[in-house]
Design a protein around this motif. Structure first.
Motif, PDB file in Angstrom:
ATOM      1  N   THR A  47       0.871  -1.176   0.000  1.00 16.65           N
ATOM      2  CA  THR A  47       0.000   0.000   0.000  1.00 16.65           C
ATOM      3  C   THR A  47       0.905   1.222   0.000  1.00 16.65           C
ATOM      4  N   GLU A  95       1.215   3.688   1.930  1.00 16.04           N
ATOM      5  CA  GLU A  95       1.793   4.108   3.223  1.00 16.04           C
ATOM      6  C   GLU A  95       2.964   3.228   3.633  1.00 16.04           C
ATOM      7  N   GLU A  96       2.944   1.953   3.233  1.00  7.19           N
ATOM      8  CA  GLU A  96       4.009   1.106   3.751  1.00  7.19           C
ATOM      9  C   GLU A  96       5.212   1.063   2.821  1.00  7.19           C
ATOM     10  N   ASN A  97       5.114   1.718   1.683  1.00 10.04           N
ATOM     11  CA  ASN A  97       6.211   1.678   0.738  1.00 10.04           C
ATOM     12  C   ASN A  97       7.250   2.735   1.133  1.00 10.04           C
ATOM     13  N   TYR A  98       8.541   2.357   1.119  1.00 11.38           N
ATOM     14  CA  TYR A  98       9.563   3.244   1.696  1.00 11.38           C
ATOM     15  C   TYR A  98       9.683   4.589   0.979  1.00 11.38           C
ATOM     16  N   THR A 146       7.163   6.406  -0.162  1.00 15.55           N
ATOM     17  CA  THR A 146       6.062   7.332   0.086  1.00 15.55           C
ATOM     18  C   THR A 146       5.598   7.347   1.533  1.00 15.55           C
ATOM     19  N   ASN A 147       6.245   6.551   2.416  1.00 22.75           N
ATOM     20  CA  ASN A 147       5.692   6.495   3.774  1.00 22.75           C
ATOM     21  C   ASN A 147       5.878   7.801   4.536  1.00 22.75           C
ATOM     22  N   SER A 148       6.853   8.630   4.143  1.00 22.58           N
ATOM     23  CA  SER A 148       6.894   9.994   4.664  1.00 22.58           C
ATOM     24  C   SER A 148       7.308  10.879   3.501  1.00 22.58           C
ATOM     25  N   ARG A 149       6.869  12.131   3.535  1.00 16.87           N
ATOM     26  CA  ARG A 149       7.091  12.988   2.377  1.00 16.87           C
ATOM     27  C   ARG A 149       7.901  14.221   2.733  1.00 16.87           C
ATOM     28  N   ASP A 206      16.964   5.410   6.849  1.00 20.40           N
ATOM     29  CA  ASP A 206      16.572   4.210   6.116  1.00 20.40           C
ATOM     30  C   ASP A 206      17.636   3.873   5.069  1.00 20.40           C
ATOM     31  N   PRO A 210       8.421  -2.320   1.782  1.00 19.47           N
ATOM     32  CA  PRO A 210       7.850  -1.483   2.831  1.00 19.47           C
ATOM     33  C   PRO A 210       8.956  -0.840   3.672  1.00 19.47           C
ATOM     34  N   PHE A 211       8.582   0.123   4.494  1.00 17.57           N
ATOM     35  CA  PHE A 211       9.575   0.853   5.292  1.00 17.57           C
ATOM     36  C   PHE A 211      10.463  -0.092   6.093  1.00 17.57           C
TER      37      PHE A 211
END
Ligand code: HEM
Ligand code: CU
Length: 589
Positions: A19, A21-24, A26-29, A39, A537-538
């Motif tokens: 999803t 949100e869990e992809n590294y 796009t999980n924070s912008r 990371d 994911p993250f």
């Protein structure tokens, strides 16, 4: 999901798509979340951008060199544009600065960090099934040290340039009035970046392997990274000290290297090559690791002679420390010393040849798919073999007397560094691109790029073997008209190579925007990084993955219905007694 080919009693394991949100990615912008990220995947991506920009700059300088060598009396830098740009510099001086910067940027900013820092950072923890590297903060500081080193290189360029060649040989480097101190300070800082990365990987691989991943269940890319890291940690400090001594000599005339003050310039060469020969293995060992993965995955066959490939990486790393003198056969060492260095040089070819043999044996009777990464991998085997075999001419005392400092050397090291490492780097980028960015690229255009790169490369550098063996010296801005035909061929080749690289770049950039979504495992590979979604994911894995054999392709099957590879496993009849923990077992801090 319906899977046609799965027999009864087997179940399908497929993580599906992440999803947002869990992809590294796009999980924070926002830019700051990148600038301060710990990371490893984002740090890897930042390195990837950094080394690619360096490659572009140094590549344009290479085209400059080649265009100048179009005509025997020199062409590009004689142009009136350069007279206007640098009125007080002769074309030959510009030439010296351009090839120095080309070489220095390619070596220090591109090729040394390319595979280990950019791809290694992304891949090492995911291949281990870990959350991150052992020291994430040290990892981020390595990246900023790389940036700082690059800034010093740019400052040297803007100040008064550099014309020593990337080797900074004394006594010229202690006397020239170009920015030697600025550039060596940059290289010194880059050394720390390299040491920290190596240290981080050694600790990560030693301590963070998941339960069940013994040394001999490690993917070969990790063996290669581990061997490279050993060299980075042991050899780089010698370069740092050498550069400090050079700066001390330049500013205080202590008399270390400069004969005018009773120093010995050959001492500098010993120090320099004690680092820089092992450094060529920092460049090529990670490429070997990449090729081992690519060949076995795209031949869908167990890698042949796993242990030999693993041990040969360590053997190359250790033998690499004993052969530096082969750069100095003509510098006036004693006859016995030269004989010993020559003999030792030949020993390194044994583990290298073992690897080539094992790759070919892996391909033999394999189900080869000629994907883009595989095209690059096959190009690598051709080009690296030529580069390696011509190294034997240079390691042989009698022939090296004739070939030293000619274009034969230029051709040899470009076959190894460009035909080897750069081609492996491209293959690696195409192989792991779907994992890194979650997008597929246009396969046909990818293959076309590989073919153009292969042809352009050979057209550029094959003629240089002939030039060198006929006596064309390296680092000259003008030459005897007798060499004009071969030089012109080489320049056309460089332009074609440029086109190939440009096509590769466009293919990848277009995929970012237009590519179709990548499944978790587009190639049917068995190593752990393909067991998480693309992009990961993250935290890479929800729970510590079950470690299997990295080269067992038997339970990975193509599923026509969902158009992707899936992993099929026998359904477990008993409930496992140990419940897998919710967080990765061996996650770093
Ligand atoms: C992309 C195509 C490339 C072309 C057309 C090219 C061309 C050249 C040329 C013409 C020279 C000058 C040779 C001399 O007079 O000694 C040179 C030097 C050099 N190149 Fe390249 N090069 C390319 C890529 C690379 C790459 C990828 C690397 C390393 C990763 C590299 C590393 C070097 C080094 C170390 C030198 C020696 C500089 C010196 O003597 O100080 N080159 N190159
Ligand atoms: Cu060497």
């Amino acid at each position: 999901m319906s899977v046609g080919s799965v027999p009864a009693g087997y179940e399908v394991k497929d993580p599906g798509y992440p999803t947002p949100e869990e992809n590294y990615l796009t999980n924070s912008r926002g830019l700051l979340t990148w600038a301060f990220t710990l990371d490893h995947k984002r740090i890897g991506v930042m390195y990837l951008v950094g080394v690619s920009v360096s490659f572009l700059v140094a590549g344009l300088l290479a085209l400059g060199i080649r265009l100048h060598l179009f005509a025997p009396e020199g062409w590009l830098f004689n142009n009136s544009f350069f007279k206007w740009l640098a009125p007080d510099k002769a074309p030959n001086d510009i030439y010296n600065q351009v090839f120095t910067l080309h070489g220095a940027i390619m070596v220090f900013l591109f090729i040394i960090p390319s595979i280990p820092a950019a791809l290694g950072n992304f891949l090492v923890p995911v291949m281990l099934g870990a959350k991150d590297v052992a020291f994430p903060r040290l990892n981020l500081s390595s990246f900023y040290l790389w940036v700082a080193g690059a800034v010093f290189f740019v400052m040297a360029l803007l100040a008064s340039g550099l014309d020593t060649g990337w080797t900074f040989y004394t006594p010229y480097s202690t006397t020239t009035d170009t920015s030697v101190i600025m550039a060596t300070t940059g290289a010194f800082i880059l050394g720390f970046s390299s040491i920290f990365t190596g240290l981080n990987f050694i600790v990560t691989i030693n301590t963070m392997r998941p339960p069940g991943m013994t040394w001999f269940r490690m993917p070969l890319f990790l063996w290669a990274t581990y061997s490279t890291s050993i060299i980075q940690v042991l050899a780089t400090p010698v370069l740092g000290i050498t550069l400090l001594l050079l700066i001390a000599e330049r500013t205080m005339h202590i008399g270390i290297f400069d004969p005018e003050y009773n120093g010995d310039p050959v001492t500098y060469q010993h120090f320099f090559w004690f680092y820089s020969h092992p450094a060529v293995y920092i460049m090529i060992l990670p490429a070997f690791g990449v090729i081992s993965e690519l060949i076995s995955v795209h031949s869908h066959k167990r890698i042949f002679g796993y242990r030999f490939i693993a041990y040969s990486s360590i053997a190359i790393a250790l033998l690499g420390f004993l052969v530096w003198g082969h750069h100095m056969f003509t510098a006036g060492m004693g006859p016995m010393t030269t004989i010993i260095f020559s003999a030792l040089t030949f020993t390194v070819s044994v583990p290298s040849a073992i690897k080539v043999f094992n790759w070919l044996a892996t391909m033999y009777k394999g189900a080869i798919s000629l994907t883009t990464p595989m095209c690059y991998a096959i190009a690598f085997i051709f080009l690296f073999t030529i580069g390696g075999l011509t190294g034997l001419h240079l390691g042989t005392l009698a022939t090296d007397m004739h070939l030293h400092d000619t274009y034969f050397v230029v051709a040899h090291f470009h076959y190894v560094m460009v035909g080897g490492t750069l081609v492996a780097f491209l293959g690696a980028v195409f192989h792991w691109w779907p994992k890194m960015f979650g997008r597929m690229y246009n396969e046909l255009w990818g293959q076309i790029s590989a073919v153009i790169v292969f042809l352009g490369f050979n057209l550029t550098f094959l003629p240089q073997f002939v030039l060198g063996s006929r006596g064309m010296p390296r680092r000259y801005a003008t030459y005897d008209p007798e060499f004009a035909g071969l030089h012109a061929m080489s320049t056309w080749g460089a332009l074609l190579l440029g086109v190939g690289l440009f096509v590769a770049l466009i293919v990848l950039l277009v995929s970012l925007f237009k590519g179709k979504k990548a499944p978790a495992n587009p190639w049917g590979a068995a190593t752990l990084e393909w067991a998480c979604t693309s992009p990961p994911p993250f935290y890479n894995f929800e729970r510590a993955p079950v470690v299997g054999d990295p080269y067992e392709f038997g339970d990975i099957q193509w599923d026509g219905a969902s158009d992707r590879y899936v992993k099929v496993e026998p359904k477990r009849e008993t409930i496992p007694t140990e419940k897998p923990s919710e967080s990765p077992a061996h996650a770093g801090e």
